[in-house]
Design a protein around this motif. Structure first.
Motif, short mmCIF file in Angstrom:
data_model
loop_
_atom_site.label_atom_id
_atom_site.label_comp_id
_atom_site.label_asym_id
_atom_site.label_seq_id
_atom_site.Cartn_x
_atom_site.Cartn_y
_atom_site.Cartn_z
N ARG A 69 2.02 -3.19 0.60
CA ARG A 69 1.43 -2.21 -0.32
C ARG A 69 1.61 -0.81 0.24
NH1 ARG A 69 1.97 -5.97 -3.85
NH2 ARG A 69 0.37 -7.56 -3.85
N ASN A 70 1.53 0.18 -0.64
CA ASN A 70 1.68 1.57 -0.22
C ASN A 70 0.51 2.36 -0.78
OD1 ASN A 70 3.34 3.39 1.30
ND2 ASN A 70 4.08 4.32 -0.61
N ARG A 71 -0.65 2.13 -0.18
CA ARG A 71 -1.87 2.80 -0.64
C ARG A 71 -2.90 2.76 0.48
NH1 ARG A 71 -2.20 -1.97 -4.97
NH2 ARG A 71 -3.16 -3.62 -3.74
N ASP A 116 0.94 10.72 7.72
CA ASP A 116 2.18 10.09 7.25
C ASP A 116 1.92 8.60 7.13
OD1 ASP A 116 4.50 11.91 6.90
OD2 ASP A 116 3.87 12.57 8.89
N PHE A 117 2.56 8.00 6.12
CA PHE A 117 2.20 6.65 5.71
C PHE A 117 3.41 5.74 5.83
CE2 PHE A 117 0.57 3.38 3.00
CZ PHE A 117 -0.81 3.50 3.13
N PHE A 118 3.34 4.78 6.76
CA PHE A 118 4.43 3.83 6.96
C PHE A 118 4.01 2.47 6.43
CE2 PHE A 118 6.72 0.56 9.35
CZ PHE A 118 8.03 1.00 9.21
N SER A 119 4.77 1.96 5.48
CA SER A 119 4.45 0.67 4.86
C SER A 119 5.52 -0.34 5.24
CB SER A 119 4.42 0.86 3.34
OG SER A 119 4.30 -0.38 2.69
N SER A 166 -6.30 2.30 -0.01
CA SER A 166 -7.40 1.37 -0.27
C SER A 166 -8.73 1.85 0.31
CB SER A 166 -7.07 -0.02 0.27
OG SER A 166 -5.88 -0.52 -0.32
N GLY A 167 -8.98 3.14 0.20
CA GLY A 167 -10.28 3.67 0.61
C GLY A 167 -10.41 4.03 2.07
#
Lengths: 213, 213
Positions: free
Chosen positions: A166-168, A181-184, A170-171
């Motif tokens: 997933r790429n979120r 930065d977001f690594f999925s 979630s709170g």
């Protein structure tokens, strides 16, 4: 190589991994303990200064009771494993709910505060609405805003690593995540390996740092 | 096909596109106007109910003045284009700063409030610390928290679409983004085409909806 100071990890995919392996969904969580320890050791080896685990959330607790019991027990075990690994440990979450495991109450004060140990934060029965539920901010000053959230002892996140495809968020820690930065990764958490960690660091190294600027 | 109710778009990559095209960095922004109109028309065609543009932020304003002037002027032009397209329009941002374009003050009250028009929000001189800078929350109640942020008239985001290859929020609406799915495209914003929009919708359709649960 530019190493993130603070990594948050979202260890997602335990239930899908269990089903793919012929187990019941709730049986996946204990298979996430070894990857959790490996992730910590890799952070220590690569010089990461702070690590936050997304243990479980108030939202997660809407799941069937057998799953809630299983991930709650896995978080207790994780803390017992991690505390012996040379860390400054803090458990953060809503302790006023009966869903907060009582065994973890002693960890809601940070251990080994004045050491050079890696800071490790474990979110347990965490909810973003709990985090922001008693704020009294009086200006646009960022330090003022930080001081008002319940997770104020957790610093800004540089890199979020999410397993399970997933790429979120979630709170996850909305204030600390604003510039992360977001690594999925499509790997399920129980299958997490060193090479996935290295992939995340290499990707992070290829990003620029602007803090929104 | 599951269509997101609310899409936020981060129109990144204007400066890189300009440099790649032999222009000066600040000359990229006006080339983002046509894609902005296209994005709106696609939302209308596919039945999206709310669209938020990440116009510019207080963080962005740390850039050279020629760039600040250029993206500010592009936002003014964008609003003038969009207002005639059958929308309920709201501009959200810090109006107390001189960096807020005076031409946009009339739009800080929502237009066409009682219509079935798509709700369009344009963030102009927006800062997350401005948004959260005067909160007085008294419980973990989500409605109470929403009511306290300055962007309270912008609803929860289902899908964030970011152009320009980065995978981060850069301070975008931290409260509304807590459960958003995040689609990142390597296309630079001035090169945005319908096929990129369709890719984002198809990807969103392949995700599950758990709201953190």
């Amino acid at each position: 190589m530019r190493i993130p100071k603070h990594i948050a990890v979202i260890p997602d995919g335990n239930r899908r991994w269990a089903e793919n392996t012929g187990l019941k969904k709730h049986q996946g969580y204990t298979h996430g303990l070894d990857p959790g320890l490996l992730f910590l050791k890799l952070c220590q080896r690569y010089g990461v200064k702070e690590l936050t685990y997304y243990g479980f959330t108030t939202d997660n607790c809407k799941r069937p009771k057998v799953q809630v019991n299983a991930f709650s027990e896995a978080c207790v075990q994780a803390v017992k494993i991690i505390e012996n690994e040379g860390v400054s440990l803090l458990v953060v979450g809503n302790t006023e709910s009966e869903l907060f495991p009582k065994e973890l109450l002693p960890y809601t004060t940070r251990t080994n505060q004045d050491t050079d140990f890696i800071r490790v934060n474990m979110l347990v029965n965490y909810g973003w609405e709990w985090d922001l539920g008693h704020m009294h901010t009086s200006s646009n000053n960022r330090k003022n805003i930080y001081s008002q959230i319940k997770s104020h002892d957790i610093s800004r996140i540089d890199l979020v690593v999410r397993l399970g495809g997933r790429n979120r968020l979630s709170g996850l820690l909305p204030i600390q995540s604003v510039y992360a930065d977001f690594f999925s990764s499509n790997i399920m958490w129980p299958d997490f390996k060193e090479e996935n960690f290295v992939s995340a660091l290499n990707w992070y190294n290829s990003q620029d740092v602007t803090l929104g600027g």
